[in-house]
Design a protein around this motif. Structure first.
Motif, short mmCIF file in Angstrom:
data_model
loop_
_atom_site.label_atom_id
_atom_site.label_comp_id
_atom_site.label_asym_id
_atom_site.label_seq_id
_atom_site.Cartn_x
_atom_site.Cartn_y
_atom_site.Cartn_z
N ALA A 347 0.85 -1.19 0.00
CA ALA A 347 0.00 0.00 0.00
C ALA A 347 0.88 1.23 0.00
O ALA A 347 1.95 1.26 0.63
CB ALA A 347 -0.93 0.01 1.21
N SER A 348 0.43 2.26 -0.71
CA SER A 348 1.11 3.55 -0.73
C SER A 348 0.03 4.60 -0.90
O SER A 348 -0.51 4.77 -1.99
CB SER A 348 2.13 3.61 -1.87
N VAL A 349 -0.31 5.29 0.20
CA VAL A 349 -1.48 6.15 0.18
C VAL A 349 -1.11 7.58 0.57
O VAL A 349 -0.17 7.81 1.35
CB VAL A 349 -2.59 5.63 1.13
N GLU A 350 -1.84 8.51 0.02
CA GLU A 350 -1.71 9.90 0.44
C GLU A 350 -2.49 10.10 1.73
O GLU A 350 -3.58 9.56 1.91
CB GLU A 350 -2.23 10.84 -0.63
N VAL A 351 -1.90 10.88 2.66
CA VAL A 351 -2.54 11.17 3.93
C VAL A 351 -2.49 12.67 4.17
O VAL A 351 -1.73 13.39 3.52
CB VAL A 351 -1.85 10.41 5.10
N PRO A 352 -3.29 13.19 5.10
CA PRO A 352 -3.20 14.62 5.43
C PRO A 352 -1.80 14.98 5.90
O PRO A 352 -1.05 14.15 6.43
CB PRO A 352 -4.22 14.78 6.55
N LEU A 353 -1.42 16.25 5.72
CA LEU A 353 -0.11 16.71 6.17
C LEU A 353 0.06 16.46 7.68
O LEU A 353 -0.90 16.60 8.45
CB LEU A 353 0.06 18.19 5.87
N PHE A 354 1.27 16.10 8.07
CA PHE A 354 1.53 15.83 9.49
C PHE A 354 2.97 16.19 9.82
O PHE A 354 3.84 16.24 8.95
CB PHE A 354 1.25 14.36 9.82
N LYS A 410 -1.40 15.85 19.42
CA LYS A 410 -2.43 14.85 19.68
C LYS A 410 -1.89 13.46 19.42
O LYS A 410 -0.79 13.30 18.88
CB LYS A 410 -3.64 15.10 18.76
N VAL A 411 -2.64 12.45 19.82
CA VAL A 411 -2.36 11.09 19.37
C VAL A 411 -2.96 10.96 17.98
O VAL A 411 -4.17 10.83 17.81
CB VAL A 411 -2.96 10.03 20.31
N GLY A 412 -2.11 11.06 16.96
CA GLY A 412 -2.58 10.98 15.59
C GLY A 412 -2.70 9.54 15.15
O GLY A 412 -1.74 8.76 15.27
N ARG A 413 -3.86 9.16 14.66
CA ARG A 413 -4.09 7.77 14.22
C ARG A 413 -4.26 7.72 12.71
O ARG A 413 -5.21 8.26 12.14
CB ARG A 413 -5.31 7.17 14.91
N PHE A 414 -3.28 7.10 12.04
CA PHE A 414 -3.37 6.87 10.60
C PHE A 414 -4.12 5.56 10.34
O PHE A 414 -3.86 4.55 11.00
CB PHE A 414 -1.98 6.74 9.97
N THR A 415 -5.03 5.60 9.38
CA THR A 415 -5.66 4.39 8.87
C THR A 415 -5.25 4.23 7.41
O THR A 415 -5.53 5.10 6.59
CB THR A 415 -7.19 4.45 8.99
N ILE A 416 -4.54 3.14 7.12
CA ILE A 416 -4.00 2.90 5.79
C ILE A 416 -4.73 1.70 5.19
O ILE A 416 -4.47 0.55 5.58
CB ILE A 416 -2.49 2.62 5.85
N PRO A 417 -5.65 1.92 4.26
CA PRO A 417 -6.39 0.78 3.68
C PRO A 417 -5.49 -0.07 2.80
O PRO A 417 -4.57 0.43 2.15
CB PRO A 417 -7.49 1.48 2.87
#
Length: 563
Positions: A347-354, A410-417
């Motif tokens: 998987a290689s997904v775009e996520v919000p800036l962090f 914050k505790v940032g939680r990434f969800t990577i489908p």
């Protein structure tokens, strides 16, 4: 692997150790050596509250700090190169807690009259808390790297530190320094970031330069020598936070020539790294900073942050706004998932800036049939705000005026489908107000590494503040937090140690070293389940703020070290 060898040429530019630089005007603390009651070399018998057994208390060294310099010890240099003695315990240390907690971090921030600019510039100070049958012995010692020894001998900076650059005597010396920069010879080996216990018992202190990997003796804190990787991979930088288990050592090697990351594995008992696979960057002119990364049972997660390495900034003698990095929001941010066995990117997904320094843990989400549908990765996320870097200047840390200036986290939680979707998500795992909108320096029960877990321990905030000032227990199931706070104090990373034979995830203790007000400090032990204090032990003098630690059980053999 030609690109990696080539990248080692440029990688040397990228991380004397990762960050920063800015001018600082701060008076070096002045100490007076005197003969007084506090400083006399007196031994006296103390009853240890935990065990009720008389023990010998070793009096602290004869040092007196002038009253006008009794500031918070967290941001002042260590008073002396080494010390060791048994501490008086208030409360009860569990009798099952037998072993050594080691904490690494920068501890010497000046040379003569010259004061360093940034928190991470300091020369490494290793602190040892040795627990045995309810007793506690503390010791500390400077790690004797080449950078530290050269600075001590010459009374000046001789290698490129986190933000500090040696001042050349003339133009030819400047040209020579640039040549050494390209070869990596001028990069620091100042191992002041983390400390890990390898599966074969060796203990290694680390930073983001590969040459800054140093083997130490956990019993005496003596420096044994540089950890030499016995392979042909090259490279001069790596993640400061490898994933270490009894079986393996996993880390990332950024490639700056052909932007990407090489994922490598080293088996326990060896010094040879082997390539698992490679991830090419999807955006930006260079890889994103990889101070840390998470893993699951089957995957390595490679973050690609928009805060990217910048070789040009490293070449500059004076600081840029983001020091060794540049912020490239237009390049976007991504999360990559690689199979540990095959090296295949699943998987290689775009996520919000962090923006993050530290990942906490990750695990695989499964459906009713047991098939993995997504990867969940948690981190301490700073709301995509790069100003956290500037806030770590020593001048700012030392000059808190009561104004609330700590950036939110914050505790940032990434969800990577894992279904081929192009996008992942980033959300708060719980309301950030539960922990004061501050979050960093985290630990958890290592038995849950890469698995679904419930609890994490970190430093949070009681505002107003300019730095995390609480210890917090995060309950990711109930989405609640318990907080410990001592007014005017700065706690270091809360480190979880599980009770032997425990079943419950939070059955154990949390250890932290506290920089108290008025230049003092103490070791703190909390019950991990209730998060209530069960013991503390005052240090003979306050210690500088430290970074990361590890636990070495008494049963671990420390013989037959190999550099």
């Amino acid at each position: 692997m030609a690109s990696l060898s080539c990248s080692s040429f440029m990688s040397s530019l990228i991380h004397t150790r990762s960050f920063f630089k800015d001018q600082l005007s701060y008076e070096t603390p002045k100490y007076e050596y005197c003969s007084n009651t506090f400083g006399k070399n007196i031994n006296k018998t103390i009853v240890n509250v935990a065990s009720k057994v008389p023990t010998t208390y070793v009096a602290p060294p004869p040092i007196k700090i002038r009253e006008d310099n009794r500031k918070l010890a967290a941001w002042t240099s260590i008073r002396q190169e080494k010390w060791e003695g048994e501490l008086v315990v208030e409360g009860e240390i569990p009798l099952w807690l037998n072993g050594t907690y080691l904490r690494n971090g920068p501890g010497l921030w000046h040379l003569g009259d010259y004061n360093f600019r940034h928190l991470f510039d300091g020369y490494a100070t290793l602190v040892r808390l040795y627990f045995e049958n309810g007793h506690l012995t503390m010791g500390h010692r400077q790690i004797e790297t080449e950078a530290y020894k050269a600075a001590k001998k010459n009374q000046k900076i001789c290698f490129r530190e986190f933000s500090e650059v040696p001042k050349p005597d003339n133009f030819l010396a400047y040209i020579g320094d640039l040549a050494n920069l390209f070869s990596g010879a001028s990069l620091t080996d100042n191992s002041n970031t983390g400390v890990v216990k390898l599966g074969d018992g060796r203990v290694v202190c680390l930073t983001e330069t590969i040459k800054g990997s140093t083997v130490i003796d956990p019993n005496t804190l003596e420096t044994i020598g540089r950890f030499e990787f016995e392979d042909s991979l090259g490279g001069l930088i790596h993640s400061a936070h490898p994933i270490v288990t009894n079986e393996e050592f996993l880390t990332l090697l950024p490639d700056l020539i052909n932007p990407g990351y090489v994922v490598v594995r080293m088996e326990s008992g060896t010094n040879e790294r082997k390539v698992i696979g490679r991830v090419n960057c999807r955006g930006g002119p260079s890889p994103g900073w990889v101070h840390s990364f998470p893993v699951t049972e089957n995957y390595v997660i490679v973050p690609e942050m928009s805060l990217r390495y910048c070789a040009q900034n490293l070449l500059k003698a004076e600081p840029t706004p983001l020091y060794k990095f540049q912020w490239h929001p237009d390049s976007k941010a991504f999360m990559h998932v690689m199979c540990k066995v095959s090296g295949k990117i699943v998987a290689s997904v775009e996520v919000p800036l962090f923006v993050q320094f530290h990942f906490i843990n990750a695990y695989e989400e499964k459906d009713e049939d047991g098939r993995t549908t997504a990867v969940i990765a948690d981190c301490c996320e700073h709301s995509a705000d790069t100003t956290i870097l500037e806030n770590l200047r020593l001048e700012k840390l030392r000059s808190f005026s009561g104004e609330d200036v700590l950036p939110d986290a914050k505790v940032g939680r990434f969800t990577i489908p894992l279904d081929g979707s192009p996008y992942g998500t980033l959300e708060a795992a719980l309301d950030p107000n539960e922990h004061g909108r501050g979050m960093d320096m985290c630990s958890f029960n290592q038995a849950f590494l890469g698995k679904k877990y419930r609890y994490a321990y970190a430093c949070g905030a009681k505002r107003p503040c300019n730095f995390p000032n609480t210890l917090t227990k995060i309950d990711l199931l109930e989405k609640k937090a318990k907080n410990w706070y001592d007014e005017g104090a700065i706690p270091s990373e809360p480190f979880f140690v599980a009770r032997p034979g425990s079943v419950d995830e939070d059955d154990g203790v949390v250890i932290s070293m506290i920089s108290d007000k008025n230049g003092e400090g103490y070791a703190l032990i909390l019950d991990a389940s209730s998060f209530e204090e069960i013991a503390r032990a005052k240090f003979p003098y306050g210690l500088p703020y430290g970074l990361h630690g590890c636990w070495v059980p008494n049963t671990t053999s420390q013989q037959s070290f190999k550099k």
